[in-house]
Design a protein around this motif. Structure first.
Motif, short mmCIF file in Angstrom:
data_model
loop_
_atom_site.label_atom_id
_atom_site.label_comp_id
_atom_site.label_asym_id
_atom_site.label_seq_id
_atom_site.Cartn_x
_atom_site.Cartn_y
_atom_site.Cartn_z
N GLU A 18 0.83 -1.21 0.00
CA GLU A 18 0.00 0.00 0.00
C GLU A 18 0.85 1.25 0.00
O GLU A 18 0.46 2.29 -0.54
N MET A 19 2.03 1.15 0.57
CA MET A 19 2.96 2.29 0.60
C MET A 19 3.72 2.45 -0.71
O MET A 19 4.49 3.41 -0.87
N GLY A 20 3.57 1.51 -1.63
CA GLY A 20 4.29 1.58 -2.89
C GLY A 20 5.69 0.99 -2.82
O GLY A 20 6.46 1.12 -3.78
N GLU A 21 6.02 0.31 -1.72
CA GLU A 21 7.32 -0.33 -1.56
C GLU A 21 7.22 -1.76 -2.11
O GLU A 21 7.28 -2.74 -1.38
N ILE A 70 7.21 -7.54 -2.06
CA ILE A 70 7.22 -8.80 -2.82
C ILE A 70 8.22 -9.77 -2.24
O ILE A 70 7.99 -10.99 -2.23
N ASP A 71 9.35 -9.25 -1.74
CA ASP A 71 10.35 -10.14 -1.13
C ASP A 71 9.78 -10.84 0.09
O ASP A 71 9.97 -12.06 0.28
N GLU A 115 11.52 -5.97 -12.92
CA GLU A 115 10.81 -6.88 -13.82
C GLU A 115 10.78 -8.30 -13.26
O GLU A 115 9.78 -9.01 -13.37
N GLU A 116 11.88 -8.72 -12.63
CA GLU A 116 11.90 -10.05 -12.05
C GLU A 116 10.86 -10.18 -10.95
O GLU A 116 10.16 -11.20 -10.86
N ASN A 117 10.74 -9.15 -10.12
CA ASN A 117 9.75 -9.19 -9.04
C ASN A 117 8.32 -9.13 -9.58
O ASN A 117 7.41 -9.73 -9.00
N LYS A 118 8.12 -8.40 -10.66
CA LYS A 118 6.79 -8.38 -11.27
C LYS A 118 6.37 -9.78 -11.71
O LYS A 118 5.24 -10.21 -11.47
#
Length: 425
Positions: free
Chosen positions: A74-77, A82-83, A142-145
């Protein structure tokens, strides 16, 4: 330490000044402060509240990994969130992953918890698609996406179910919870594995999760094409009743002749995958003994004294072939045959034991019901053709008769049977 002091000051500002507030009260204020700052999009203060709670986990501060992940998203982090999410989901997806982490207290459904989960009840594909779109349009790596998209679709599909024993112990196992997003998951997972094969997430996805989901979906497609195809070579229970025809040969034929009376056979069968265990009983062969010490052989053929033999035994079979209509099952086993006495002075009751059994069943499944789902019980009617040959030694139940030694005779049964069977499978 500086962050902790700042956070405490912040929490006092939200909650009002207290003299010597308890830790529980401070933790409650921290959670209230995190909720308020998220609502006001004051993400610097949100970060301070999160850091304060994390710093006091050992003291009982209530913060769940998933709450931290939702707050960071929610904070955009996104990369940091994702980690945390990936490592949390890995606990479910990777059977070899047993992290040593600080114990995080699972909080009650307080205002912060309800706020963070406000958009995830119900958690369905529409919600997931929306979250995927947000991340795909973010500044995350991109990897996290790709990883997030893969894992959040997997969250819809793969879950854990826990089985508990009476003593409180138990175990957890993976299940398929839903299949609506299965194809999306498989496509994204295979793409992630192909692009980022060097990562630890790619390894357990490739080795464990993708095969698990793919195998399940393959079975579902096969089930739609043929609802009983998955039943072949599987477990079940059956009862068979019928008739048979056979004859007795070998050395025993020197002193006996046989004919069929009213033949009957019954069989009970338990099956586990390709292996079956059966117990059977059959009646119906009439054995007449002839006097071998006389100059001219003669038979005791008084019909009033006719008695039938009794054979029972167990067999172990192997399903060599199974299909919608035909099943072929060779088997081996052991049994015993009793040939009752004809009430003459020279012959006592003979028995053949053990009978060593070799044979085969050929089953025609002429009717079966379609199960409602994979794994559900189906019923079937079977016409069973059976051939078996039994080898043994006939021996009198008395060591001697009238002072004479009762000899042993080699005996071979050759039998053909036809039964009607009912199966649960």
């Amino acid at each position: 330490m500086k962050k902790i002091l700042v956070a405490i000051s912040l929490l006092l500002a939200f909650g009002g000044a207290f003299a010597n507030p308890s830790k529980k009260e401070l933790f409650s204020r921290a959670r209230d402060a995190l909720k308020t700052s998220l609502e006001q999009q004051d993400y610097e203060r949100s970060r301070q509240a999160i850091e304060y709670l994390k710093a006091n986990l050992d003291e009982g501060a209530p913060l769940w990994d998933f709450e931290e992940y939702l707050a960071l998203m929610e904070m955009g982090e996104y990369d940091e969130g994702i980690d945390i999410y990936a490592n949390t989901r890995r606990i479910v997806l990777d059977t070899s992953y047993h992290p040593k982490q600080k114990v995080r207290v699972n909080p009650e459904d307080d205002p912060l918890h309800l706020y963070l989960y406000r958009a995830f009840s119900p958690f369905n594909k529409t919600v997931v698609d929306s979250m995927v779109n947000v991340v795909q349009n973010s500044n995350a790596k991109e990897e996290n996406k790709e990883l997030f998209t893969t894992l959040i679709y997997a969250e819809l599909i793969v879950g854990l179910r826990t089985y508990r024993f009476n003593d409180g112990s138990g175990f957890a196992y993976r299940v398929i919870a839903d299949t609506m997003a299965a194809e999306d998951f498989l496509n994204h997972a295979k793409s992630y594995i192909r692009k980022y094969s060097h990562t630890v997430h790619a390894q357990y996805l490739k080795d464990q999760v993708v095969p698990f989901v793919q195998n399940y979906m393959d079975k579902q497609r096969e089930f739609r094409r043929d609802p009983i195809a998955h039943k072949y070579y599987t477990s079940g229970f059956g009862i068979y009743l019928g008739s048979w025809l056979g004859f007795l040969c070998g050395e025993i034929s020197d002193v006996t002749e046989t004919e069929m009376g009213t033949p009957f056979q019954a069989e009970v069968e338990f099956r586990v995958k390709r292996i079956s265990l059966s117990a059977f009983l059959q009646l119906g062969m009439i054995v007449r003994y002839k006097e071998t010490n006389s100059k001219l052989d003669r038979f005791y053929d008084d019909d009033d004294n006719d008695t039938v033999d009794e054979t029972f035994g167990v067999t172990v079979g192997f399903t060599a072939y199974d299909s919608h209509y035909l099943r072929v099952e060779p088997f081996v086993g052991v049994g015993a045959t009793y040939m009752p006495s004809m009430e003459n002075e020279r012959f006592g009751e003979y028995s053949i034991g053990p009978d060593w059994i070799i044979g085969s069943n050929v089953d025609f499944r002429f009717f079966s019901t379609n199960p409602s789902r994979i794994g559900a019980i189906s019923t079937a009617w079977i016409l069973r053709f059976k051939y078996k040959i039994m080898f043994g030694t006939a021996e009198s139940s008395t060591v001697s008769n009238g002072g004479e030694y009762s000899p042993k005779y080699g005996a071979v049964h050759q039998e053909f049977g036809l039964s009607l069977g009912f199966n649960l499978w």
